[in-house]
Design an enzyme around this catalytic site. Structure first.
Site, mmCIF file in Angstrom:
data_model
loop_
_atom_site.group_PDB
_atom_site.id
_atom_site.type_symbol
_atom_site.label_atom_id
_atom_site.label_comp_id
_atom_site.label_asym_id
_atom_site.label_seq_id
_atom_site.Cartn_x
_atom_site.Cartn_y
_atom_site.Cartn_z
ATOM 1 N N GLN A 136 0.771 -1.246 0.000
ATOM 2 C CA GLN A 136 0.000 0.000 0.000
ATOM 3 C C GLN A 136 0.801 1.295 0.000
ATOM 4 O OE1 GLN A 136 -3.431 2.337 2.565
ATOM 5 N NE2 GLN A 136 -3.024 0.261 3.129
ATOM 6 N N TYR A 162 4.304 -3.005 8.800
ATOM 7 C CA TYR A 162 2.998 -2.801 8.161
ATOM 8 C C TYR A 162 2.269 -1.662 8.875
ATOM 9 C CZ TYR A 162 3.383 -7.097 5.389
ATOM 10 O OH TYR A 162 3.771 -8.032 4.489
ATOM 11 N N GLU A 163 1.169 -1.262 8.265
ATOM 12 C CA GLU A 163 0.366 -0.125 8.737
ATOM 13 C C GLU A 163 0.269 0.010 10.270
ATOM 14 O OE1 GLU A 163 -1.612 2.358 7.092
ATOM 15 O OE2 GLU A 163 -1.928 2.998 9.153
ATOM 16 N N ASP A 168 0.529 3.717 6.046
ATOM 17 C CA ASP A 168 0.815 3.363 4.650
ATOM 18 C C ASP A 168 0.538 4.524 3.699
ATOM 19 O OD1 ASP A 168 1.726 0.813 5.026
ATOM 20 O OD2 ASP A 168 -0.220 -0.136 4.791
ATOM 21 N N GLY A 180 -8.000 20.616 19.369
ATOM 22 C CA GLY A 180 -7.657 22.040 19.371
ATOM 23 C C GLY A 180 -8.241 22.756 20.569
ATOM 24 N N GLY A 181 -8.358 24.067 20.460
ATOM 25 C CA GLY A 181 -8.813 24.876 21.592
ATOM 26 C C GLY A 181 -10.333 24.959 21.718
ATOM 27 N N GLN A 182 -11.072 24.389 20.767
ATOM 28 C CA GLN A 182 -12.538 24.468 20.816
ATOM 29 C C GLN A 182 -13.082 23.088 21.190
ATOM 30 O OE1 GLN A 182 -13.772 27.421 20.391
ATOM 31 N NE2 GLN A 182 -12.138 28.466 19.266
HETATM 32 N N1 COA Z 1 11.988 -10.175 -9.174
HETATM 33 C C1 COA Z 1 12.630 -10.955 -8.289
HETATM 34 N N2 COA Z 1 12.508 -10.802 -6.956
HETATM 35 C C2 COA Z 1 11.696 -9.838 -6.523
HETATM 36 C C3 COA Z 1 10.988 -8.987 -7.399
HETATM 37 C C4 COA Z 1 11.171 -9.184 -8.783
HETATM 38 N N3 COA Z 1 10.547 -8.431 -9.678
HETATM 39 N N4 COA Z 1 10.256 -8.115 -6.660
HETATM 40 C C5 COA Z 1 10.478 -8.415 -5.372
HETATM 41 N N5 COA Z 1 11.346 -9.427 -5.270
HETATM 42 C C6 COA Z 1 11.876 -10.062 -4.063
HETATM 43 C C7 COA Z 1 12.760 -9.118 -3.287
HETATM 44 O O1 COA Z 1 14.013 -9.002 -3.886
HETATM 45 C C8 COA Z 1 12.781 -9.805 -1.933
HETATM 46 O O2 COA Z 1 13.717 -10.863 -1.972
HETATM 47 P P1 COA Z 1 14.914 -11.087 -0.918
HETATM 48 O O3 COA Z 1 14.388 -10.700 0.429
HETATM 49 O O4 COA Z 1 15.159 -12.561 -1.036
HETATM 50 O O5 COA Z 1 16.049 -10.284 -1.322
HETATM 51 C C9 COA Z 1 11.425 -10.456 -1.878
HETATM 52 O O6 COA Z 1 10.853 -10.332 -3.177
HETATM 53 C C10 COA Z 1 10.429 -9.913 -0.893
HETATM 54 O O7 COA Z 1 10.534 -8.547 -0.662
HETATM 55 P P2 COA Z 1 10.053 -7.936 0.737
HETATM 56 O O8 COA Z 1 9.977 -6.473 0.593
HETATM 57 O O9 COA Z 1 10.914 -8.449 1.829
HETATM 58 O O10 COA Z 1 8.572 -8.512 0.880
HETATM 59 P P3 COA Z 1 7.843 -9.131 2.157
HETATM 60 O O11 COA Z 1 6.509 -9.566 1.661
HETATM 61 O O12 COA Z 1 8.625 -10.138 2.879
HETATM 62 O O13 COA Z 1 7.661 -7.871 3.150
HETATM 63 C C11 COA Z 1 6.897 -5.678 3.745
HETATM 64 C C12 COA Z 1 6.654 -6.933 2.918
HETATM 65 C C13 COA Z 1 5.853 -4.656 3.378
HETATM 66 C C14 COA Z 1 6.779 -6.007 5.239
HETATM 67 C C15 COA Z 1 8.312 -5.142 3.459
HETATM 68 O O14 COA Z 1 8.454 -4.973 2.069
HETATM 69 C C16 COA Z 1 8.622 -3.817 4.154
HETATM 70 O O15 COA Z 1 8.875 -3.769 5.359
HETATM 71 N N6 COA Z 1 8.637 -2.726 3.389
HETATM 72 C C17 COA Z 1 8.984 -1.416 3.878
HETATM 73 C C18 COA Z 1 7.898 -0.794 4.688
HETATM 74 C C19 COA Z 1 6.586 -0.728 3.976
HETATM 75 O O16 COA Z 1 6.456 -0.165 2.903
HETATM 76 N N7 COA Z 1 5.568 -1.277 4.636
HETATM 77 C C20 COA Z 1 4.208 -1.048 4.249
HETATM 78 C C21 COA Z 1 3.708 -1.934 3.256
HETATM 79 S S1 COA Z 1 2.085 -1.400 2.879
#
Ligand code: COA
Length: 476
Positions: A67, A188-189, A218, A297-299
């Site tokens: 998101q 996450y969020e 997010d 706020g103040g109201q």
């Molecule tokens: N081709 C090959 N690999 C790909 C790819 C592509 N096109 N796109 C993504 N990947 C791989 C990444 O390289 C990663 O691999 P690695 O960890 O082995 O190097 C893997 O997909 C997963 O990426 P990741 O971001 O760790 O996903 P996740 O599902 O485990 O985690 C989140 C999701 C949201 C928790 C994490 O991305 C995060 O903390 N993001 C930052 C904060 C954020 O935006 N959070 C809010 C989300 S709404």
């Protein structure tokens, strides 16, 4: 002594000179109007809304998912940027398949966050996939990502590498936390809402911390990132080089909770008098308490029941006892003596009695629907807000009219409602286009953006860099 002929010629030349001066002055004025005088670009003569969009010409390499990142790139796309969403072959953005309501179609979670984008599938860890990405980096202005910390580096796309391939590239990231003890955490969020000070200050004093329905972690951070990107693009006009842009979710939530950090510091000077616990004689501890529905706020304000509250969970109104309209409030609720009674006449006198005052106002609001209360109060400038359900918002004609709520058609799921661009620019009018299918624009991008030949495209495709591994390969 000049002859008559010479005198005539002199007069003609003076007249011509005067004409030249006049013409030059006229040109100068015209140039000034057009901005040319100061080296500024021309002023468009096209009607408003018909000379491209605010971000026309900006190309985004969109590595975002879920998101926060997609919110940011969707906004940039609405503002006119060409957003190329890179997705993992066969899977794509994980949200395509989350919270599915129509079998076989992209979820609303995905479609409502990815309008106006193009999708290309690339395995970023495949050598040929990396080559395609390098080419895209050369022709894009901004790379936006919100992977877990370190994931982009593991793909070989470090800041140093990207900046070497394209020194003008802006690299924009959402992370859960900024540098510090939690920088490597996945977020996450609701984690961000808790770590950014929102949860501890939301809810009722006697209850547990609460997360809010608004996705401030997010979507809120996506908004912050979009502003960072546009600012970096503006600075690049001057410096010629890109830069890193970071929006950490904890920071974004805290920014939205800044009034609570204000209150934290005010605690040193004594109790927070606008919090209803002050009026209830409940002592304050050393950190900002949850304030229920108190106004920030103040109201003073509170949520009051309206007619039908027994069966309708949204038959409520937010009522603000703004000081300048206190007399009007007293008249409406049938307590005209409160206008002059020293116990009620001033905001300070009312503070310890807010609970009782709101209970009296509620007796009045309960006799009407929330819309009737709103109509009556608005006539005398009393600020009130009906508690609108999502159903009411979805059906509200004025929101449809402004494009804030839009109906979008999608080839596999049919028509659905979405929130359009909430930011309205008079010369950059957004239209909402459906989200792309997975890899829908792969060929188009390779051909039109990267100018690859059919032979090169076939070669890359045959390498497997753009498609999901076959089932047997997966199992192997
Ligand atoms: N081709 C090959 N690999 C790909 C790819 C592509 N096109 N796109 C993504 N990947 C791989 C990444 O390289 C990663 O691999 P690695 O960890 O082995 O190097 C893997 O997909 C997963 O990426 P990741 O971001 O760790 O996903 P996740 O599902 O485990 O985690 C989140 C999701 C949201 C928790 C994490 O991305 C995060 O903390 N993001 C930052 C904060 C954020 O935006 N959070 C809010 C989300 S709404």
């Amino acid at each position: 002594m000049a002859t008559k002929k010479q005198k005539k010629a002199k007069a003609a030349s003076k007249k011509a000179a005067r004409k030249v001066v006049k013409l030059a002055a006229a040109r100068k004025t015209k140039n000034k109007i057009n901005g040319k005088n100061n080296g500024l670009p021309r002023v468009s003569s096209k009607p408003y809304g018909q000379d491209g969009k605010a971000l026309t010409g900006v190309r985004i390499l969109d590595f975002t998912h879920v998101q926060s990142g997609p919110t940011c790139t969707q906004l940039l796309a609405w503002l006119g940027a060409d957003v190329i969403k890179v997705e993992r072959p066969g899977i794509g953005d994980i949200t395509r398949g989350q919270l599915v309501d129509v079998k076989g179609a992209d979820s609303l979670y995905f479609t409502m966050l990815n309008h106006n984008k193009r999708s290309i599938t690339i395995d970023s860890k495949h050598p040929q996939g990396k080559r395609v990405l390098d080419e895209l980096i050369k022709v894009c202005d901004v790379l936006v990502e919100n992977f877990a910390p370190g994931a982009l580096d593991r793909m070989g796309l470090t800041w140093e590498y990207i900046h070497k391939v394209n020194p003008r590239m802006i690299v924009a990231s959402v992370k859960g936390f900024g540098p510090g003890p939690y920088e490597d955490c996945k977020v996450y969020e609701n984690v961000a809402q808790c770590a950014g000070g929102s949860a501890s200050t939301t809810g009722f004093r006697e209850g547990p911390p609460l997360v809010t329905g608004a996705q401030i972690g997010d979507s809120g951070t996506g908004l912050h990132l979009a502003l960072g990107i546009v600012s970096a693009l503006y600075q690049r006009n001057r410096t010629g080089r890109g830069q890193k842009v970071l929006a950490a979710m904890q920071d974004g939530v805290l920014n939205l909770c800044r009034v609570k950090l204000r209150d934290q510091q005010r605690l040193k000077a004594g109790p927070l008098t606008e919090y209803s616990q002050y009026g209830e004689n409940i002592p304050f501890a050393d950190s900002v308490p949850r304030a229920g529905n108190d106004s920030g706020g103040g109201q003073p304000g509170w949520i009051l029941k309206c007619k039908g509250w027994e069966t309708d969970p949204d038959a409520y109104i937010y009522f603000i006892t703004q000081a300048p309209v206190w007399a009007e409030i007293c008249d409406l609720i049938g307590e005209p003596s409160w206008k002059t009674d020293a116990e009620y006449a001033t905001p300070r006198a009312r503070l310890p009695k807010l609970k009782a005052i709101f209970a009296r106002i509620e007796q009045w609001t309960m006799t009407m629907s929330k819309f009737e209360v709103m109509e009556i109060c608005n006539k005398v400038d009393i600020p009130v807000g009906p508690i609108l359900s999502m159903k009411e918002i979805a059906e509200e004609p004025s929101l449809r009219k402004t494009g804030t709520v839009v109906e979008v058609d999608h080839p596999t799921r049919g028509k659905y409602l979405s929130v359009g661009n909430p930011i309205k620019l008079s010369d950059s009018i957004s239209e909402v286009r459906r989200s792309p299918l997975l890899g829908e624009h792969t060929d188009e991008i390779l051909k039109d953006v990267l100018k690859l030949s059919s032979k090169d495209i076939t070669e890359i495709k045959n390498s497997g860099a753009l498609s999901a591994p076959k089932k047997e390969e997966k199992a192997a």
